[in-house]
Motif scaffolding. Structure first.
Motif, PDB file in Angstrom:
ATOM      1  N   ILE A 254     -43.541 -47.051  15.501  1.00 30.32           N
ATOM      2  CA  ILE A 254     -42.165 -47.539  15.511  1.00 30.32           C
ATOM      3  C   ILE A 254     -41.403 -46.768  16.577  1.00 30.32           C
ATOM      4  O   ILE A 254     -41.252 -45.564  16.495  1.00 30.32           O
ATOM      5  CB  ILE A 254     -41.489 -47.361  14.139  1.00 30.32           C
ATOM      6  N   SER A 255     -40.948 -47.512  17.563  1.00 28.76           N
ATOM      7  CA  SER A 255     -40.366 -46.868  18.719  1.00 28.76           C
ATOM      8  C   SER A 255     -38.958 -47.384  18.927  1.00 28.76           C
ATOM      9  O   SER A 255     -38.588 -48.443  18.434  1.00 28.76           O
ATOM     10  CB  SER A 255     -41.266 -47.163  19.910  1.00 28.76           C
ATOM     11  N   LYS A 256     -38.178 -46.627  19.670  1.00 26.46           N
ATOM     12  CA  LYS A 256     -36.868 -47.163  20.069  1.00 26.46           C
ATOM     13  C   LYS A 256     -37.102 -48.174  21.177  1.00 26.46           C
ATOM     14  O   LYS A 256     -38.025 -48.012  21.970  1.00 26.46           O
ATOM     15  CB  LYS A 256     -35.993 -46.016  20.578  1.00 26.46           C
ATOM     16  N   PRO A 257     -36.289 -49.210  21.242  1.00 26.25           N
ATOM     17  CA  PRO A 257     -36.489 -50.170  22.326  1.00 26.25           C
ATOM     18  C   PRO A 257     -36.244 -49.531  23.688  1.00 26.25           C
ATOM     19  O   PRO A 257     -35.516 -48.543  23.795  1.00 26.25           O
ATOM     20  CB  PRO A 257     -35.476 -51.269  22.032  1.00 26.25           C
ATOM     21  N   PHE A 258     -36.845 -50.108  24.693  1.00 23.63           N
ATOM     22  CA  PHE A 258     -36.750 -49.590  26.055  1.00 23.63           C
ATOM     23  C   PHE A 258     -35.325 -49.740  26.571  1.00 23.63           C
ATOM     24  O   PHE A 258     -34.765 -50.832  26.551  1.00 23.63           O
ATOM     25  CB  PHE A 258     -37.723 -50.365  26.937  1.00 23.63           C
TER      26      PHE A 258
ATOM     27  N   ILE B 142     -31.669 -43.275  24.864  1.00 18.45           N
ATOM     28  CA  ILE B 142     -31.652 -43.759  23.493  1.00 18.45           C
ATOM     29  C   ILE B 142     -30.671 -44.919  23.488  1.00 18.45           C
ATOM     30  O   ILE B 142     -29.564 -44.779  24.000  1.00 18.45           O
ATOM     31  CB  ILE B 142     -31.145 -42.671  22.527  1.00 18.45           C
ATOM     32  N   PRO B 143     -31.054 -46.084  22.954  1.00 18.46           N
ATOM     33  CA  PRO B 143     -30.111 -47.200  22.994  1.00 18.46           C
ATOM     34  C   PRO B 143     -28.791 -46.798  22.344  1.00 18.46           C
ATOM     35  O   PRO B 143     -28.778 -46.207  21.274  1.00 18.46           O
ATOM     36  CB  PRO B 143     -30.820 -48.287  22.197  1.00 18.46           C
TER      37      PRO B 143
END
Lengths: 116, 391, 312, 200
Positions: free
Chosen positions: A36-40, A45-46
């Motif tokens: 589970i990753s943060k979106p690009f 960091i979004p």
């Protein structure tokens, strides 16, 4: 009913094929639990979640589309019988289409197809 | 390990590489790109697609976290490499292949990784108390203050759902008035620094309504760009640099065939091919681009710089003119280097003023893809100013 | 108008149809790899789809924070499934998996599914890039769908039927492409559009980091990429059945002709899409409505008049 | 027997998807749950051998839901996916209306004196539908045409933010004109959240 059986079989086979790919992936992936990753976001960091009240600026076009699209309901049955019914059916349908097309041209002049 | 070994061996014939260009990264990036093309590898457009994270150039102090974040977004099997010299790109990538083939090692690495370790959720706590009223969201406020604001005071508190935990520690998008008179969400999206086909070291903090940028501010996390008239690189370096710019613009415009040919001209210039040869090739490519009506239609009229905007050299040009200008400047570079006299064109993207300063004005109200094209039509990256190929 | 024109295959027919579809799509992906390699002046390249598949099957599944995994999965799984359901009604020579009386409308329905599926794949990951990509596809769809629907109507009018087998049979003397060139061109453009190929790649374009593809990895990325090729292959098959006489041809059996024509059209479309630059959706909208739509309506009018004159 | 089972399954899917529409917290899910519901109804129509009507129902409904999703996402007054939401308004009255309508329709189904079938259905139902539209039901066609035109025009007049003559504004229209120099973003150094900085 057998025509539907063919469709159902196709659906079944396609879904089975996709499931097979998932299984193959499970066997071969270097890890099975999803990362589970943060979106690009270009390395950030979004700042905010992307899912938001997204302003689709082409929404006036959707309205024209829906109006024109209802016409397709009639178009297919018409296509089947037009050769048999003759000139009157052609004229009726194209008057109908012409009216709608006039609406589209008016919408174009109003600038409905520009948005960005 | 039968099947898995076979798959691994097949997979590494086509690795996807995410290129993160840092300070002075242009030369190593081009070297890596040339190496990728030679191997038939692919440049990844996002970390999710990548097997290899390739950092080109030197990451300035205090900027390592962004690279680390990108690294954490690679799904794995993954390898990481840093290329600072142009000549060892191939060897470094070979090292990655060995890493990727080591299935057992990759499995061990992935087993330790559940979620991203470095992002603490502490920001979410702060959100709950920063409920701001709508009246403070007016436009001037947004322009002056909001972009700078790391703490996100303008969060989504408008609906009284104060005690909602923010999923993933990320706040929700906030409301904003938009040009159609609707109250919809404004998304704050930073573009750059580590974005494919983006000038290295530039960050454009955008506020998006749908896919239209209606407010932005620029930033240079790697250091402020040099301002004032910058002497353009001359000779071979100029050719390479301008072809690189043109290639980026062509790729963003979706003209893949032209971009491939342009890249091959650039690579042959990098390899030290005769500049006369390059000139012939790039002029025939320019002729082909001029004939491409669809491409012209895509680029004409966007990013137009009005006269009197303080950017001598590029006033009155649009993205199409600047693309043509890149080719012409490159051609002039070949001429200068070989001693042929040819007037240097002034329509080149490198003007006396600093176009970066004008970016927020130029991209305001533009759709995201147009914004990308406009940004790519300038010679912006501070890192690019020191690009040079020795010899 | 009875079902005797084609023979409906038994249950294994679905398996065969899907296998053939996958092979055709694979041939296209391999050909594309070869051509790309040649354009970059290196050898090989035909192995690219296999290598890509192997690569993606090794990749760890990946999700994003607060993502809608269910919708994302529905989206990516749906694309190849929609392609498979399209070819179910496609008569391959004298055989068909499902001889549906409204096969043409079924094809149209499946390509409308693509609207939902691409948007869902863009919505699911909760990422700006994929979200913008998903919405861009809807914008493209609003431009291409109506011309496509009318392009489908033209063969139906000429054949007086919505059954694919009847439409193929009606081209006994003269292929429809000869007197419906506009409909054929619009259809081909729409095939490129619903299979997300250039010039309609805005939803996947590099300026939004791959758009709908930006957060996909592993098998889900594979499904979406394969889905594009499968949809293009299925679309080519329908192009052959609707405009190029289906399996008609001398000497060889019908299925062989059909496959040969499909492959040629498929590769032709693949070549075309390499040569054109991408279009921004807002550039397509006005021309599609103001030029494309009247042109295709005129085409349908011509066909309808000819059909009436032919009968009367 | 098999078809009865299929019918029941489809009915259950249709109804439960309809329930999900109001239970889920995501506009996207709600919209596409409604699409699923409609698709099951379309398949039921196929069971009645109404081939064209069934397939076109699926076509239209999926298309309409794809478009409706745009509007649902835009005009719900809150985040369309990540917040708890309540799709039911005016609960008491709507519950009453729903119950009343349900009772009425059920009573109608049970009490009506359904006629027996006369003759046999046409061989090609689509063709007979086309004949009906072009022949005896032509009046419907002729009224639909101006109605659609009026819909198109009025929808656009209401929805299009700009008329023919207004240039496309670039930024939100502001009451006070302060656009002078505030957009020059160059002076914002230092405060930005650097990629590696603030959050480490």
């Amino acid at each position: 009913m057998s025509a539907y059986l063919g469709l159902a079989m196709s659906l079944l086979v396609a879904v089975a094929g996709v499931a097979g790919l998932y299984a193959l992936h499970r066997l071969n992936a270097v890890a099975n639990n999803p990362l589970i990753s943060k979106p690009f976001a270009s390395g950030w960091i979004p700042e905010q979640h992307a899912l938001s009240r997204y302003h689709a600026r082409y929404y006036p076009v959707t309205l024209i589309f829906l109006a024109f699209d209802v016409e397709m309901l009639f178009m297919y049955p018409w296509a089947v019988v037009v050769a048999r019914l003759g000139a009157s059916a052609v004229i009726e349908m194209f008057v109908f289409l012409g009216v709608l097309m006039a609406g589209v041209l008016w919408a174009w002049r109003e600038g409905a197809f520009k948005w960005a | 390990m039968g099947l898995n070994g076979v798959l691994a061996r097949a997979a590494v014939t086509r690795c996807h590489v995410f290129l993160a260009e840092a300070l002075d990264g242009a030369a190593p990036r081009m070297a890596v790109e040339r190496e990728l093309a030679r191997r038939g590898w692919v440049e990844a457009l996002s970390p999710a697609d990548a097997d290899i994270l390739c950092v080109c150039g030197e990451v300035p102090g205090g900027q390592a976290d962004a690279i680390h974040r990108l690294w954490d977004q690679l799904p794995g099997p993954r390898a990481r490499v840093s290329v600072e010299q142009t000549d060892d790109a191939g060897a470094r990538l070979d090292g990655c292949v060995a890493e990727l083939l080591d299935t057992a090692g990759q499995r061990a690495q992935e087993a330790e990784r559940w979620v991203q370790p470095d992002d603490d959720d502490s920001d979410a706590g702060g959100m709950d108390h920063s409920g701001m009223d709508h009246s403070q969201m007016d436009h001037s406020q947004m322009d002056d203050g909001q972009m700078d604001d790391g703490q996100m005071d303008h969060g989504q508190m408008d609906h009284g759902q104060m005690d909602m935990p923010m999923p993933g520690g990320i706040p929700l998008a906030g409301e904003g008035t938009d040009r159609d008179g609707l109250n919809l969400d404004v998304l704050k999206v930073p573009l750059g620094p580590y974005l494919p086909l983006w000038p290295a070291g530039l960050v454009l903090h955008c506020e998006l309504q749908g896919d239209v940028v209606f407010g932005s501010a620029i930033d240079f996390p790697f250091g402020a760009p040099e301002t004032g008239p910058a002497p353009g690189p001359d000779g071979r370096a100029s050719v390479i640099h301008h072809l690189d710019l043109a290639l980026r613009l062509l790729r963003l415009a979706g003209a893949a065939a032209s971009a491939t040919r342009t890249r091959m001209i650039r690579d042959s210039a990098l390899d030290g091919a005769a500049l006369d040869q390059c000139r012939t090739e790039l002029q025939s490519e320019l002729a082909r681009i001029r004939k491409n009506g669809l491409l012209r239609r895509t680029l004409r009229g966007i990013g137009h710089i009005p006269d009197g905007s303080g950017l001598p050299g590029i006033e009155g040009t649009d993205v199409w003119d600047r693309l043509v200008g890149m080719f012409e400047t490159a051609a002039a570079g070949t001429a200068a280097a070989t001693g042929t006299t040819a007037a240097a064109h002034t329509t080149g993207p490198r003007g006396a003023g600093d176009p970066a300063r004008k970016l927020p004005d130029l991209v305001r109200g533009q759709e995201l893809s147009v914004v990308r094209l406009i940004v790519a039509s300038f010679d912006l990256a501070p890192a690019a100013r020191t690009v040079g190929v020795t010899g | 108008m009875n079902g005797s024109l084609v023979q409906q295959l038994p249950a294994w027919g679905a398996v065969a149809a899907l296998a053939v579809l996958v092979l055709v799509a694979l041939s296209g992906a391999a050909a594309d790899g070869l051509v790309t390699a040649r354009a970059e002046r290196r050898r090989g390249g035909g192995f690219a789809p296999v290598a890509e598949t192997a690569r993606l099957l090794r990749q760890r599944p990946r999700g994003t924070v607060a993502a809608d995994t269910l919708l994302r999965r529905v989206g990516v799984v749906g694309l190849p499934v929609a392609a498979a359901l399209k070819v179910a009604v496609l008569p391959v020579g004298a055989w068909v998996v499902s001889d549906l009386a409204v096969g043409l409308v079924w094809f149209n329905t499946m390509d409308v599914m693509v609207w939902a599926l691409v948007w869902l794949s863009g919505w699911g990951p909760n990422s700006v890039h994929s979200l913008v990509g998903g919405y861009r596809f809807l914008a493209l769809a609003l431009a291409y769908e109506l011309p496509l629907m009318f392009a489908l109507t033209a063969p139906a009018v000429a054949a007086g039927s919505l059954r694919m087998a009847d439409i193929v049979a009606a081209q006994d003397g003269l292929w429809f492409v000869v007197w419906m060139p506009v409909a054929f061109l619009v259809f081909c453009a729409a095939v490129l559009a619903f299979s997300l190929q250039r010039p309609f790649t805005a939803p996947l374009s590099p300026d939004i980091a791959g758009g709908v593809l930006a957060e996909l990895s592993g098998v889900e990325r594979l499904l979406l990429l394969a889905g594009r090729y499968l949809l293009l292959a299925a679309g080519s098959g329908f192009g052959v059945a609707l405009f190029l006489g289906g399996g008609a041809g001398p000497v060889l059996p019908g299925w062989a002709w059909f496959l040969a024509k499909t492959l040629v059209l498929f590769w032709l479309l693949l070549t075309i899409r390499r040569r054109v630059p991408a279009l921004r959706p807002e550039q397509l909208m006005a021309p599609a409505w103001v030029v494309g739509l009247p042109l295709i309506l005129l085409q349908v009018l011509v066909v309808a008049v000819a059909a009436v004159a032919g009968k009367g | 027997m098999l078809s009865a089972v299929l019918f029941v399954v489809l009915a259950v899917v249709a109804i439960s998807a309809g329930v999900i529409v109001f239970r889920t917290d995501s506009m996207a899910r709600a919209t596409y749950a409604l699409a699923v519901s409609f698709v099951s109804v379309g398949i039921m129509l196929l069971q009645f051998e109404l081939e064209y009507i069934g397939v076109i129902t699926i076509l239209m409904m999926v298309m309409e839901m794809a478009i409706m999703a745009i509007f649902m996402v835009m005009f719900m007054g809150m985040n369309p996916a990540l917040m708890p939401m309540d799709m039911v308004h005016n609960k008491k009255a709507s519950a009453g209306i729903a119950a009343g309508v349900f009772a009425l329709l059920t009573a109608g189904i049970l009490l009506a004196d359904w006629p027996a079938r006369h003759g046999v259905p046409a061989v090609d139902l689509t063709a007979s539908l086309g004949e009906a539209i072009m022949g005896p039901k032509m009046l419907v066609m002729l009224t639909v045409s101006p109605v659609l035109f009026a819909t198109l025009v009025s929808a656009l007049v209401l929805a299009n933010p700009r008329g023919r003559y207004a240039p496309s504004p670039v930024v939100p229209v502001e009451p006070e004109n302060d656009d002078g120099g505030s957009h020059q973003g160059g002076g914002h150094d230092g405060h930005h959240q650097h990629p590696g900085g603030a959050h480490s």
